[in-house]
Design a protein around this motif. Structure first.
Motif, PDB file in Angstrom:
ATOM      1  N   LEU A  12       0.908  -1.224   0.190  1.00  0.00           N
ATOM      2  CA  LEU A  12       0.149   0.173  -0.046  1.00  0.00           C
ATOM      3  C   LEU A  12       0.829   1.318   0.003  1.00  0.00           C
ATOM      4  O   LEU A  12       0.706   2.233  -0.601  1.00  0.00           O
ATOM      5  N   HIS A  14       3.833   1.340  -1.439  1.00  0.00           N
ATOM      6  CA  HIS A  14       4.675   1.500  -2.770  1.00  0.00           C
ATOM      7  C   HIS A  14       3.484   2.347  -3.578  1.00  0.00           C
ATOM      8  O   HIS A  14       3.937   3.183  -4.300  1.00  0.00           O
ATOM      9  N   ASN A  15       2.097   1.824  -3.337  1.00  0.00           N
ATOM     10  CA  ASN A  15       1.213   2.317  -4.461  1.00  0.00           C
ATOM     11  C   ASN A  15       1.037   3.760  -4.077  1.00  0.00           C
ATOM     12  O   ASN A  15       0.788   4.613  -5.130  1.00  0.00           O
ATOM     13  N   ALA A  16       0.818   4.124  -2.932  1.00  0.00           N
ATOM     14  CA  ALA A  16       0.655   5.490  -2.920  1.00  0.00           C
ATOM     15  C   ALA A  16       1.744   6.527  -2.958  1.00  0.00           C
ATOM     16  O   ALA A  16       1.551   7.636  -3.324  1.00  0.00           O
ATOM     17  N   TYR A  19       2.320   5.782  -7.427  1.00  0.00           N
ATOM     18  CA  TYR A  19       1.405   5.907  -8.033  1.00  0.00           C
ATOM     19  C   TYR A  19       0.277   6.875  -7.827  1.00  0.00           C
ATOM     20  O   TYR A  19      -0.431   7.517  -8.552  1.00  0.00           O
ATOM     21  N   ALA A  20      -0.220   6.780  -6.557  1.00  0.00           N
ATOM     22  CA  ALA A  20      -1.282   7.804  -6.103  1.00  0.00           C
ATOM     23  C   ALA A  20      -2.450   7.883  -7.043  1.00  0.00           C
ATOM     24  O   ALA A  20      -3.066   8.853  -7.274  1.00  0.00           O
ATOM     25  N   ASP A  21      -2.916   6.724  -7.472  1.00  0.00           N
ATOM     26  CA  ASP A  21      -3.935   6.498  -8.496  1.00  0.00           C
ATOM     27  C   ASP A  21      -5.376   5.742  -7.894  1.00  0.00           C
ATOM     28  O   ASP A  21      -5.467   5.739  -6.637  1.00  0.00           O
ATOM     29  N   THR A  24      -4.684   2.591  -6.247  1.00  0.00           N
ATOM     30  CA  THR A  24      -4.145   2.992  -4.982  1.00  0.00           C
ATOM     31  C   THR A  24      -5.263   2.733  -3.938  1.00  0.00           C
ATOM     32  O   THR A  24      -5.369   2.082  -2.893  1.00  0.00           O
ATOM     33  N   ASP A  25      -6.293   3.654  -4.235  1.00  0.00           N
ATOM     34  CA  ASP A  25      -7.435   3.581  -3.253  1.00  0.00           C
ATOM     35  C   ASP A  25      -8.184   2.138  -3.384  1.00  0.00           C
ATOM     36  O   ASP A  25      -8.660   1.688  -2.205  1.00  0.00           O
ATOM     37  N   GLU A  28      -6.306  -0.136  -1.367  1.00  0.00           N
ATOM     38  CA  GLU A  28      -6.812   0.052  -0.157  1.00  0.00           C
ATOM     39  C   GLU A  28      -7.991  -0.206   0.693  1.00  0.00           C
ATOM     40  O   GLU A  28      -8.280  -0.761   1.762  1.00  0.00           O
ATOM     41  N   ARG A 135       2.506  -4.443 -10.057  1.00  0.00           N
ATOM     42  CA  ARG A 135       3.048  -3.805  -8.740  1.00  0.00           C
ATOM     43  C   ARG A 135       3.308  -4.633  -7.578  1.00  0.00           C
ATOM     44  O   ARG A 135       4.355  -4.154  -7.006  1.00  0.00           O
TER      45      ARG A 135
END
Length: 219
Positions: A12, A14-16, A19-21, A24-25, A28, A135
């Motif tokens: 999580l 790494h995604n944030a 990517y922060a896309d 990502t949410d 989560e 990812r």
């Protein structure tokens, strides 16, 4: 197959950061609620109540063949229930609400699918799975599927000492025995952790009692 809490947290993070896309949410929400793949992809805004920090599961998205997506109600009555939202999941859904309003600043209030393409069409489960695995490989984490995120959520709850009845309610199993049959092997580890914590607490209390000054010494 599922991840440990440390592996899930690393994924999580790494995604944030990378990517922060929208995905990502989505990840989560899936890890933070134990939603099934189709339930997360079929989640509608009118079933999300951010102020109350809960969501209702009323739809599920399934892929029929390679080209057709079907949106319908969950198969069982137990699956059609509400789920409490943690602050992390609430924050993820709030970010998605901001994304929706930024995309349609003059549009209607929140409606349609929570996780969707810009035109409102649903995300294809296979595409989401491909992104998950890409990812995951970037961090060299164990290769898992989307349903394994649900297993990860259950494992984290049980290993953290959440009562099995609450885990079962959160996962919306039809009976407690379903949860027990699926995750019963984890209870032995949780039980050992519980008695270890109990023993440690008693040892600390005993040590504090032995090292505390007596009344005569204090006088």
């Amino acid at each position: 197959m599922c991840w440990t809490p440390a592996q899930a947290a690393a994924f999580l993070r790494h995604n944030a950061s990378a990517y922060a896309d929208q995905l990502t949410d989505l990840f989560e929400v899936m890890i933070g609620t134990g939603l099934r793949r189709g339930e997360a992809l079929g989640l509608h805004w009118h079933d999300v109540h951010l102020a109350e920090r809960r969501l209702y599961v009323r739809w599920t998205l399934t892929a029929v063949g390679n080209n057709h997506l079907h949106l319908g109600p969950p198969k069982t009555r137990a699956s059609r229930a509400w789920i409490a939202l943690s602050p992390r999941v609430t924050a993820a859904l709030t970010r998605q609400a901001r994304y929706y309003h930024a995309l349609l600043p003059a549009g209607p209030p929140l409606e349609g699918l929570v996780f969707a393409h810009a035109d409102g069409s649903p995300l294809r489960p296979q595409w989401v799975l491909d992104q998950l695995r890409r990812r995951t490989a970037e961090l060299d984490l164990p290769r898992i599927g989307l349903h394994d995120l649900r297993h990860t959520a259950a494992t984290i709850m049980i290993s953290s000492g959440v009562p099995l009845a609450i885990v079962s309610k959160t996962l919306r199993h039809s009976t407690l025995s379903t949860t027990l049959n699926t995750y019963g092997h984890l209870l032995a580890y949780a039980a050992r952790d519980a008695v270890s914590a109990l023993g440690t607490a008693l040892d600390h209390a005993d040590h504090d009692n032995l090292t505390a000054p007596t009344a005569s010494m204090a006088a």
